[in-house]
Design a protein around this motif. Sequence first.
Motif, PDB file in Angstrom:
ATOM      1  N   ILE A  49       0.808  -1.212  -0.014  1.00  0.00           N
ATOM      2  CA  ILE A  49       0.006  -0.013  -0.064  1.00  0.00           C
ATOM      3  C   ILE A  49       0.925   1.180   0.220  1.00  0.00           C
ATOM      4  O   ILE A  49       0.448   2.300  -0.660  1.00  0.00           O
ATOM      5  CB  ILE A  49      -0.946  -0.035   1.277  1.00  0.00           C
ATOM      6  CG1 ILE A  49      -2.064  -1.006   1.152  1.00  0.00           C
ATOM      7  CG2 ILE A  49      -1.699   1.343   1.180  1.00  0.00           C
ATOM      8  CD1 ILE A  49      -2.655  -1.234   2.193  1.00  0.00           C
ATOM      9  N   THR A  50       2.036   1.185   0.754  1.00  0.00           N
ATOM     10  CA  THR A  50       2.887   2.423   0.872  1.00  0.00           C
ATOM     11  C   THR A  50       3.515   2.732  -0.514  1.00  0.00           C
ATOM     12  O   THR A  50       3.988   3.711  -0.677  1.00  0.00           O
ATOM     13  CB  THR A  50       3.692   2.063   2.194  1.00  0.00           C
ATOM     14  OG1 THR A  50       4.954   1.301   1.633  1.00  0.00           O
ATOM     15  CG2 THR A  50       3.170   1.728   3.288  1.00  0.00           C
ATOM     16  N   ILE A  51       3.761   1.686  -1.336  1.00  0.00           N
ATOM     17  CA  ILE A  51       4.430   2.074  -2.502  1.00  0.00           C
ATOM     18  C   ILE A  51       3.872   2.023  -3.882  1.00  0.00           C
ATOM     19  O   ILE A  51       4.056   2.209  -4.928  1.00  0.00           O
ATOM     20  CB  ILE A  51       5.782   1.048  -2.629  1.00  0.00           C
ATOM     21  CG1 ILE A  51       5.354  -0.462  -2.751  1.00  0.00           C
ATOM     22  CG2 ILE A  51       6.488   1.232  -1.660  1.00  0.00           C
ATOM     23  CD1 ILE A  51       6.485  -1.354  -3.162  1.00  0.00           C
ATOM     24  N   VAL A  52       2.434   1.401  -3.849  1.00  0.00           N
ATOM     25  CA  VAL A  52       1.662   1.314  -4.892  1.00  0.00           C
ATOM     26  C   VAL A  52       1.233   2.656  -5.370  1.00  0.00           C
ATOM     27  O   VAL A  52       0.944   3.444  -4.526  1.00  0.00           O
ATOM     28  CB  VAL A  52       0.393   0.415  -4.749  1.00  0.00           C
ATOM     29  CG1 VAL A  52      -0.600   0.587  -6.087  1.00  0.00           C
ATOM     30  CG2 VAL A  52       0.864  -0.921  -4.741  1.00  0.00           C
ATOM     31  N   ASP A  53       1.212   3.359  -6.778  1.00  0.00           N
ATOM     32  CA  ASP A  53       0.789   4.557  -7.252  1.00  0.00           C
ATOM     33  C   ASP A  53      -0.623   4.585  -7.403  1.00  0.00           C
ATOM     34  O   ASP A  53      -1.282   3.848  -8.001  1.00  0.00           O
ATOM     35  CB  ASP A  53       1.611   4.842  -8.462  1.00  0.00           C
ATOM     36  CG  ASP A  53       3.208   5.057  -8.177  1.00  0.00           C
ATOM     37  OD1 ASP A  53       3.624   6.126  -7.798  1.00  0.00           O
ATOM     38  OD2 ASP A  53       3.794   3.887  -8.570  1.00  0.00           O
ATOM     39  N   SER A  54      -1.087   5.867  -7.124  1.00  0.00           N
ATOM     40  CA  SER A  54      -2.523   6.010  -7.546  1.00  0.00           C
ATOM     41  C   SER A  54      -2.487   6.513  -8.920  1.00  0.00           C
ATOM     42  O   SER A  54      -1.794   6.977  -9.590  1.00  0.00           O
ATOM     43  CB  SER A  54      -3.297   7.058  -6.644  1.00  0.00           C
ATOM     44  OG  SER A  54      -2.579   8.346  -6.779  1.00  0.00           O
ATOM     45  N   ALA A  65       9.046   5.711 -10.566  1.00  0.00           N
ATOM     46  CA  ALA A  65       8.688   4.538 -11.407  1.00  0.00           C
ATOM     47  C   ALA A  65       7.229   4.453 -11.087  1.00  0.00           C
ATOM     48  O   ALA A  65       6.724   5.222 -10.104  1.00  0.00           O
ATOM     49  CB  ALA A  65       9.541   3.467 -11.208  1.00  0.00           C
ATOM     50  N   TRP A  66       6.313   3.287 -11.499  1.00  0.00           N
ATOM     51  CA  TRP A  66       5.227   3.082 -11.356  1.00  0.00           C
ATOM     52  C   TRP A  66       5.166   1.682 -10.738  1.00  0.00           C
ATOM     53  O   TRP A  66       5.527   0.716 -11.470  1.00  0.00           O
ATOM     54  CB  TRP A  66       4.259   3.486 -12.281  1.00  0.00           C
ATOM     55  CG  TRP A  66       4.167   5.010 -12.635  1.00  0.00           C
ATOM     56  CD1 TRP A  66       3.437   5.586 -12.042  1.00  0.00           C
ATOM     57  CD2 TRP A  66       4.979   5.610 -13.637  1.00  0.00           C
ATOM     58  NE1 TRP A  66       3.767   7.162 -12.410  1.00  0.00           N
ATOM     59  CE2 TRP A  66       4.786   7.136 -13.353  1.00  0.00           C
ATOM     60  CE3 TRP A  66       6.278   5.433 -14.099  1.00  0.00           C
ATOM     61  CZ2 TRP A  66       5.370   8.124 -13.931  1.00  0.00           C
ATOM     62  CZ3 TRP A  66       6.999   6.571 -14.931  1.00  0.00           C
ATOM     63  CH2 TRP A  66       6.495   7.634 -14.634  1.00  0.00           C
ATOM     64  N   ILE A  67       4.321   1.383  -9.702  1.00  0.00           N
ATOM     65  CA  ILE A  67       4.083  -0.028  -9.141  1.00  0.00           C
ATOM     66  C   ILE A  67       2.578  -0.320  -9.324  1.00  0.00           C
ATOM     67  O   ILE A  67       1.841   0.714  -8.757  1.00  0.00           O
ATOM     68  CB  ILE A  67       4.689  -0.139  -8.014  1.00  0.00           C
ATOM     69  CG1 ILE A  67       6.020  -0.341  -7.719  1.00  0.00           C
ATOM     70  CG2 ILE A  67       4.269  -1.726  -7.318  1.00  0.00           C
ATOM     71  CD1 ILE A  67       6.981  -0.487  -6.537  1.00  0.00           C
ATOM     72  N   THR A  68       2.327  -1.365  -9.655  1.00  0.00           N
ATOM     73  CA  THR A  68       0.936  -1.765  -9.685  1.00  0.00           C
ATOM     74  C   THR A  68       0.762  -3.223  -9.194  1.00  0.00           C
ATOM     75  O   THR A  68       1.669  -3.886  -9.346  1.00  0.00           O
ATOM     76  CB  THR A  68       0.177  -1.702 -11.224  1.00  0.00           C
ATOM     77  OG1 THR A  68       0.329  -0.438 -11.675  1.00  0.00           O
ATOM     78  CG2 THR A  68      -1.307  -1.950 -11.068  1.00  0.00           C
ATOM     79  N   VAL A  69      -0.298  -3.520  -8.455  1.00  0.00           N
ATOM     80  CA  VAL A  69      -0.414  -4.997  -7.782  1.00  0.00           C
ATOM     81  C   VAL A  69      -1.482  -5.417  -8.366  1.00  0.00           C
ATOM     82  O   VAL A  69      -2.806  -4.756  -8.413  1.00  0.00           O
ATOM     83  CB  VAL A  69       0.070  -4.903  -6.478  1.00  0.00           C
ATOM     84  CG1 VAL A  69      -1.150  -4.162  -5.651  1.00  0.00           C
ATOM     85  CG2 VAL A  69      -0.038  -6.227  -5.833  1.00  0.00           C
ATOM     86  N   GLY A  70      -1.863  -6.930  -8.533  1.00  0.00           N
ATOM     87  CA  GLY A  70      -2.867  -7.695  -8.675  1.00  0.00           C
ATOM     88  C   GLY A  70      -3.102  -8.820  -7.990  1.00  0.00           C
ATOM     89  O   GLY A  70      -2.183  -9.174  -7.780  1.00  0.00           O
ATOM     90  N   PHE A  71      -4.150  -9.268  -7.651  1.00  0.00           N
ATOM     91  CA  PHE A  71      -4.356 -10.723  -7.116  1.00  0.00           C
ATOM     92  C   PHE A  71      -5.335 -11.561  -7.790  1.00  0.00           C
ATOM     93  O   PHE A  71      -6.055 -11.002  -8.523  1.00  0.00           O
ATOM     94  CB  PHE A  71      -4.889 -10.540  -5.668  1.00  0.00           C
ATOM     95  CG  PHE A  71      -4.281  -9.557  -4.991  1.00  0.00           C
ATOM     96  CD1 PHE A  71      -3.406 -10.013  -3.858  1.00  0.00           C
ATOM     97  CD2 PHE A  71      -4.377  -8.127  -4.917  1.00  0.00           C
ATOM     98  CE1 PHE A  71      -2.529  -9.072  -3.234  1.00  0.00           C
ATOM     99  CE2 PHE A  71      -3.736  -6.976  -4.076  1.00  0.00           C
ATOM    100  CZ  PHE A  71      -2.997  -7.761  -3.281  1.00  0.00           C
ATOM    101  N   THR A  72      -4.899 -12.848  -8.031  1.00  0.00           N
ATOM    102  CA  THR A  72      -5.676 -13.751  -8.606  1.00  0.00           C
ATOM    103  C   THR A  72      -6.997 -14.170  -7.539  1.00  0.00           C
ATOM    104  O   THR A  72      -6.775 -13.687  -6.428  1.00  0.00           O
ATOM    105  CB  THR A  72      -5.020 -15.100  -8.890  1.00  0.00           C
ATOM    106  OG1 THR A  72      -4.575 -15.794  -7.790  1.00  0.00           O
ATOM    107  CG2 THR A  72      -3.691 -14.634  -9.981  1.00  0.00           C
TER     108      THR A  72
END
Length: 446
Positions: A49-54, A65-72
């Motif tokens: 949460i602290t590093i994912v970009d809005s 840079a830009w970080i995005t996260v996804g979950f299966t």
Amino acid sequence: MSQKNDVALDLEDIQSGALHERPSPYVGAYLLLRIDEREAGRELVRRLITIVDSGVPSDDPAHDAWITVGFTYNGLRALGVPQESLDSFAPEFREGMAARATHLGDVGESAPEHWEQPFGSPDVHVAISTISPDAARLETIVEKARRAHQELPGITVLWRQDCYQLPTGRTSFGFKDGIGQPSVEGSGRPSTNPLDPPLKAGEIILGYPDETGELPPMPTPDVLGRNGTYVVLRKLHTKVAAYRQYLRAKAADRREEALLGAKMVGRWQSGAPLALSPEKDDPELGADPRRNNHYRYGDDPRGFKCPVGAHARRANPRDALDDDGSTNVRLHRMIRRGTSYGPELPDGVLEDDGADRGIIFVFAGAHIKRQFEFVKTQWLNDGIFIGAPEEADPLVGVPGHSNDFTIAQRPIRRRLHDVPPFVVTRGGEYFFAPSLSAMRWMAELP
């Protein structure tokens, strides 16, 4: 055409991946992780949460840079998301891409049993995407992602794929990519095609009205679904040498070779569309983002300028289906990101060097079935909608099947027979990219 935005997106809560335009050129990396221990998984989410970009637009060149996260689906289950919530996700997401491979045309050498590990297995739980303007800053942001999961014995990194976009913006086939992205209402980003108003926000982001005027089905509770989006990730190996050999064999000279390649793709290698420059390449047009997407196909119904079966026209028919009246093309648009991986095959080389090269495709949208799956099965794999049932996409094709490709020309059309597929699926997964508030909810589940 000016377009008034009727919707205000909650950009501070939406992950940047679906809405943010990547820098050009860029380098990136994709990571796949497994959650072995529930509490470790929740701690991972807290750290991410602290590093994912809005999705708040940023044109700051100093942005690292830009970080995005996804979950299966399996990843959400591993985190302890309640079964009632899991059951509220789209059926395609719950099933997973491997279970739907036959429907998608991932058969033969593209079938899941041939996929690169760990794709298609229940072990894939989390995907992390990192994109940066250069390699030094990429490693800085990858290190941030690494610190998020290091010292968490219940988290295992399964896979990493480095990727890039060249300054030319071209893929391994040599064609400029990334043209024709739809804009999203409320995102603050204008459409690159003035003839096309922005898509309704609910086509891409859950919790907002879509092109039907309705709210798309959304996972429950509200905090979990709202401001999230579904993400499709696919690793596609490209048979560049075979593609070049095919063009060389079917063309009389280099000029015809370039034209034939453009007819199959729908654009010249520079990015200039055949709809605007049908006879010869126009690099100046291809490089101009104000013009290279400013067109439609309605004035070319038979495909004399751009074949109706060309890859780009199949993937986005624009107004070509308006006379049909039964297909609203806007219901099938999505955000598409193509990223190259592996070494380039040098220009002019016709022999395969054995290297793995291709494209990591990422699609984002609110409807897996009527966006990604519809386009893949109805427009790319099938030719019924263009009046040629036996013709599949000339680049992607369907593995194990030879294909025809028709080029309209006067006085007699040209038909290419036995076009082999030049793309092989190496793996893929369906993910859910939750909002930042949903990630906080997930991290604090009882």
